[in-house]
Structures are given as structure tokens and as C-alpha cells.
Design a protein around this motif. Structure first.
Motif, mmCIF file in Angstrom:
data_model
loop_
_atom_site.group_PDB
_atom_site.id
_atom_site.type_symbol
_atom_site.label_atom_id
_atom_site.label_comp_id
_atom_site.label_asym_id
_atom_site.label_seq_id
_atom_site.Cartn_x
_atom_site.Cartn_y
_atom_site.Cartn_z
ATOM 1 N N UNK A 179 5.904 -22.742 10.461
ATOM 2 C CA UNK A 179 7.213 -22.289 9.992
ATOM 3 C C UNK A 179 7.402 -22.579 8.516
ATOM 4 N N UNK A 180 8.650 -22.627 8.065
ATOM 5 C CA UNK A 180 8.992 -22.896 6.675
ATOM 6 C C UNK A 180 8.336 -21.866 5.735
ATOM 7 N N UNK A 181 8.295 -20.625 6.164
ATOM 8 C CA UNK A 181 7.684 -19.568 5.372
ATOM 9 C C UNK A 181 8.751 -18.726 4.702
ATOM 10 N N UNK A 182 8.434 -18.178 3.539
ATOM 11 C CA UNK A 182 9.365 -17.252 2.893
ATOM 12 C C UNK A 182 9.525 -15.981 3.717
ATOM 13 N N UNK A 183 8.607 -15.752 4.669
ATOM 14 C CA UNK A 183 8.717 -14.607 5.576
ATOM 15 C C UNK A 183 9.673 -14.865 6.729
ATOM 16 N N UNK A 184 10.252 -16.051 6.783
ATOM 17 C CA UNK A 184 11.206 -16.367 7.840
ATOM 18 C C UNK A 184 10.533 -16.816 9.120
ATOM 19 N N UNK A 185 11.281 -16.729 10.217
ATOM 20 C CA UNK A 185 10.820 -17.258 11.501
ATOM 21 C C UNK A 185 10.305 -16.191 12.456
ATOM 22 N N UNK A 186 10.539 -14.911 12.144
ATOM 23 C CA UNK A 186 10.284 -13.862 13.130
ATOM 24 C C UNK A 186 9.039 -13.040 12.862
ATOM 25 N N UNK A 187 8.425 -13.174 11.702
ATOM 26 C CA UNK A 187 7.151 -12.497 11.455
ATOM 27 C C UNK A 187 6.057 -13.214 12.239
ATOM 28 N N UNK A 188 5.080 -12.468 12.732
ATOM 29 C CA UNK A 188 4.021 -13.061 13.545
ATOM 30 C C UNK A 188 3.095 -13.928 12.690
ATOM 31 N N UNK A 189 2.294 -14.738 13.353
ATOM 32 C CA UNK A 189 1.379 -15.634 12.649
ATOM 33 C C UNK A 189 0.233 -14.874 11.982
ATOM 34 N N UNK A 190 0.107 -13.579 12.260
ATOM 35 C CA UNK A 190 -0.916 -12.758 11.611
ATOM 36 C C UNK A 190 -0.438 -12.177 10.284
ATOM 37 N N UNK A 191 0.772 -12.470 9.915
ATOM 38 C CA UNK A 191 1.363 -11.870 8.719
ATOM 39 C C UNK A 191 0.720 -12.401 7.447
ATOM 40 N N UNK A 192 0.622 -11.520 6.453
ATOM 41 C CA UNK A 192 0.133 -11.908 5.132
ATOM 42 C C UNK A 192 1.084 -11.359 4.079
ATOM 43 N N UNK A 193 1.129 -12.025 2.933
ATOM 44 C CA UNK A 193 2.050 -11.596 1.895
ATOM 45 C C UNK A 193 1.781 -12.312 0.598
ATOM 46 N N UNK A 194 2.680 -12.112 -0.355
ATOM 47 C CA UNK A 194 2.562 -12.792 -1.643
ATOM 48 C C UNK A 194 3.918 -12.783 -2.320
ATOM 49 N N UNK A 195 4.143 -13.792 -3.158
ATOM 50 C CA UNK A 195 5.383 -13.903 -3.915
ATOM 51 C C UNK A 195 5.102 -13.712 -5.402
ATOM 52 N N UNK A 196 6.143 -13.340 -6.139
ATOM 53 C CA UNK A 196 6.078 -13.277 -7.593
ATOM 54 C C UNK A 196 7.172 -14.146 -8.190
ATOM 55 N N UNK A 197 6.856 -14.853 -9.255
ATOM 56 C CA UNK A 197 7.770 -15.817 -9.869
ATOM 57 C C UNK A 197 9.083 -15.170 -10.310
ATOM 58 N N UNK A 198 9.045 -13.916 -10.673
ATOM 59 C CA UNK A 198 10.234 -13.229 -11.181
ATOM 60 C C UNK A 198 11.245 -12.887 -10.085
ATOM 61 N N UNK A 199 10.856 -13.086 -8.807
ATOM 62 C CA UNK A 199 11.758 -12.781 -7.701
ATOM 63 C C UNK A 199 11.288 -11.613 -6.862
ATOM 64 N N UNK A 200 9.972 -11.446 -6.790
ATOM 65 C CA UNK A 200 9.395 -10.331 -6.051
ATOM 66 C C UNK A 200 8.609 -10.852 -4.851
ATOM 67 N N UNK A 201 8.396 -9.994 -3.867
ATOM 68 C CA UNK A 201 7.594 -10.392 -2.708
ATOM 69 C C UNK A 201 7.210 -9.173 -1.886
ATOM 70 N N UNK A 202 6.085 -9.314 -1.194
ATOM 71 C CA UNK A 202 5.650 -8.378 -0.162
ATOM 72 C C UNK A 202 5.220 -9.212 1.033
#
Length: 388
Positions: free
Chosen positions: A314-337
Motif C-alpha cells: 500500500x501507500x502508493x500514489x496509485x491509491x488502494x484500488x489499483x492491482x498489484x500488477x500496476x506500473x506507473x511513474x511520477x513527475x516532479x512538476x505534478x504529473x503522473x501515469x
């Protein structure tokens, strides 16, 4: 008047992006009022002055909307879904990792090869065992960040400084997110291909995918479409500073493996849809399925190759409901996928939370709430899908 507006849209390069969104968007009976309320409240709470948000679900764009303004000034221009944002570290995943994936797939680059195979001077001071995979997983032992403008005035001096540095830990033993590693990866891509990172990405991805508003170093003619970031008060050089927020990327001329890309949510939807469609889009093969599995698979390390993984604890920026197979990335300016291949769900957030200052870190609380609310709005079916 309408004809003038139409010509303006075409001239600004927005037409294809708008058309792409229209063609891929389907109407669904989802209630997105809670999602809209969450984003609007974030603006009221000064999480960011404005944002563009897109949701891709089962191959369709089910939500694509912009909120707020370019700045907190009530007279500032409203943002829309064609507003261009500084992606910051999303560059690592979208550009550098994508290029590395293709080079690995085509046997031009080996994940197990030492970095010094491609950059011989890097092997100084105990760094000879650092591999390409170590850089991608942030397990190289390199430090996280250095403000190179304090001691360097040119790109070559910056890389000389990395070459001369020592490791903080033995390669493969500690995960420490490092901008330096991706600066090196960007240079390796350029060394292997003989072309700049920018031209590589344009030729291999942006142009064939129709990402018409995605680029490094946007021209002054597009300034009116670009969400502003904080002013750099520490730029020590008399030369004109590139627009990118990250100062090290600016020192590298605005094109770097760790930061520098600008894009819209509409363009990133196309890139994301390609990844979720087994590496293909409109008959064009960008990655083989085996390559995607290799780069996004879980291992003994907390991060995938070039992308982050949702923490199973847990404690992910993707929240609690995305599956454990999820992948992503953040950007310092306030971006994310964030992409959930099990739920067939992706959420793209672009914002300029660093305006007027990067000291504003309220987005850390907002990101999990955003992703939880997206899942809530889609409904019970997707909430219950949480397979490993």
C-alpha cells in the motif's frame, strides 16, 4: 469568426490531438461528478492551479477534462485538454525507457552489459560493475541528485563529474531513485544510435503515434499553451535558459534522459493505449509482448525496468484500488501515469503544482485520493478486480 477559430486550431497543431480524442472517446453511464469535485477541491486547496486529467478504460477514453487555470490569478487563461505540461521525470519512462526497450529488443543494447561498455570513462572509482539494468531499476549506487550548475558549465563537464563520482552503495544492493542514472541512459541511447534523444523519440514514437504536441524545447510560438512553472532564481549562466523546469536538464540543453519532455494528456493517451494494447497501435508494432513482460515484471527489486510498481504494502500514489500488477511513474512538476493491466485501466494526470513554488507538496495526499476516486466512479466491477 468560426472559420478564424478553425484556422487557429489547425495552425497551433491542436487539430490532430482533438480529433484523436474524439475518435477514441466513448460515452458511458459513469458518474464522474465525485471525480470532478475532487479535482476542483484540489484547486481550491491550492494543490495546483490547473490540471488535465484523462482516464482510459478497456480501450476507450471514458474521461478527458481539464480544470482550473494556468496560474492562481483569476484573470489567468483557463487550461484545457490541449494545454502542454512539463512532464519532468515522466521523461524517464515515456522517452528513455521506451527507447531502451526498443534497443534491447533489437539487440543493440544489453541489460547486463556494464555501463562502461558504452561510456568507457564511467568505469572510474569502482563503477565498473554498474550495468544498464542497475540504472533502469535505480539500484546502481549512484547518488539521487546533484545540482551540477554549481561546478559545471557544459554538458560534457556534467558527465565528467558523474564519471569522477563514487558510489554510495554496491551495485544491486540498494534502491535509490537516481536522476544521474537516467542522464547516463539518455547519453547511451545517443551513443548507440548516433542521434539525439529528441530525434530518436520523434522518429520512433511521437511521429508514428500522432503525438503532435509532444516535444523537447517547445518553441516560443507555443508559450501560450504551456502551463508555467516556478521561476529558476539560481541559473548562474548568461546564456538563455531552456524552458524545462529541471535545472540539470536545462544545463544539458533541455534534452535529457531524466527530464525535458513536454506533452498533453491527449498525446499521452495514445502512448498509454499502445502500451496497454500489447505494444501495437493502428497496425504499427512498437514492442513485442515479451519485451513488455520483461520490463514490467516484478522481481526482487521494488521497481520495474524504467517504471515504478505499485507497492504491495500500500501507500502508493496509485491509491488502494489499483492491482498489484500496476506500473506507473511520477513527475516532479505534478504529473503522473498509472496503468493497471489487470483492470485495463489507466489514469493520466498533468498539472503544474510547482507554480509558483515547488515547496508546495500537497499533491502527495491528492494523488492516492484521485486514483481511488477514479475507481469509485467506474464502479463495483473494477473495484473487485484485484488479481496479482
Amino acid at each position: 469568426m468560426l472559420m478564424q477559430l478553425f484556422r487557429l486550431v489547425i495552425a497551433s497543431g491542436m487539430f490532430l490531438a482533438l480529433l484523436s480524442t474524439v475518435l477514441t472517446t466513448k460515452l458511458h453511464a459513469y458518474n464522474f461528478k465525485p471525480l470532478e469535485a475532487v479535482v476542483e477541491q484540489a484547486i481550491n486547496d491550492t494543490v495546483f492551479p490547473g490540471a488535465s486529467l484523462a482516464v482510459l478504460y478497456k480501450g476507450s477514453v471514458i474521461f478527458h477534462k481539464a480544470f482550473g487555470r494556468m496560474t492562481y490569478n483569476h484573470k489567468s487563461s483557463p487550461v484545457d485538454t490541449t494545454t502542454i505540461y512539463d512532464l519532468a521525470s515522466l521523461t524517464k519512462a515515456v522517452v528513455t525507457t521506451s527507447l531502451v526497450m526498443q534497443l534491447v529488443e533489437r539487440d543493440s543494447l544489453s541489460l547486463q552489459a556494464p555501463v562502461s561498455t558504452y561510456l568507457p570513462d564511467f568505469a572510474k572509482n569502482g563503477k565498473e560493475k554498474v550495468t544498464i539494468e542497475h540504472l533502469l531499476r535505480h539500484t546502481s549506487g549512484l547518488r539521487a541528485h546533484t545540482l551540477f550548475s554549481k561546478s559545471c558549465t557544459t554538458p560534457q563537464q556534467l558527465f565528467n563529474a558523474i564519471d569522477a563520482d563514487t558510489l554510495l552503495s554496491a551495485p544491486g544492493t540498494t534502491t535509490l531513485y537516481s536522476d544521474l542514472g537516467f542522464m547516463l541512459l539518455g547519453k547511451i541511447v545517443e551513443t548507440i544510435t548516433g542521434k539525439s534523444l529528441a530525434s530518436n523519440f520523434q522518429e520512433r514514437f511521437a511521429k508514428p503515434l500522432g503525438m503532435t504536441s509532444t516535444m523537447f524545447n517547445p518553441p516560443p510560438s507555443l508559450t501560450w499553451r504551456i502551463a508555467p512553472v516556478e521561476k529558476d532564481t539560481f541559473w548562474p549562466f548568461s546564456t538563455q535558459r531552456p524552458l524545462v523546469h529541471d535545472q540539470n536538464a536545462a544545463l544539458l540543453g533541455g534534452v535529457a534522459g531524466h527530464a525535458g519532455l513536454f506533452a498533453t494528456t491527449g498525446d499521452l493517451l495514445r502512448m498509454t493505449a499502445m502500451l496497454m494494447n500489447d505494444g501495437t497501435m493502428e497496425g504499427h508494432l512498437y514492442f513485442r509482448t515479451a519485451t513488455l513482460k520483461k520490463f514490467f515484471a516484478r522481481s526482487k527489486y521494488p521497481r520495474a525496468l524504467g517504471w515504478d510498481l505499485r507497492s504491495p504494502e500500500g501507500h502508493s500514489s496509485a491509491g488502494d484500488s489499483f492491482s498489484s500488477s500496476s506500473y506507473g511513474h511520477l513527475g516532479f512538476t505534478g504529473t503522473s501515469i498509472w496503468i493497471d493491466p489487470v483492470k485495463k485501466l489507466a489514469v493520466i494526470l498533468l498539472s503544474n503544482r510547482v507554480y509558483p513554488t515547488s515547496g508546495n507538496i500537497k499533491i502527495r495526499t491528492f494523488r492516492p485520493l484521485l486514483h481511488n476516486t477514479v475507481v469509485q466512479c467506474i464502479g463495483q466491477q473494477v473495484r473487485q478486480t484485484n488479481l496479482p
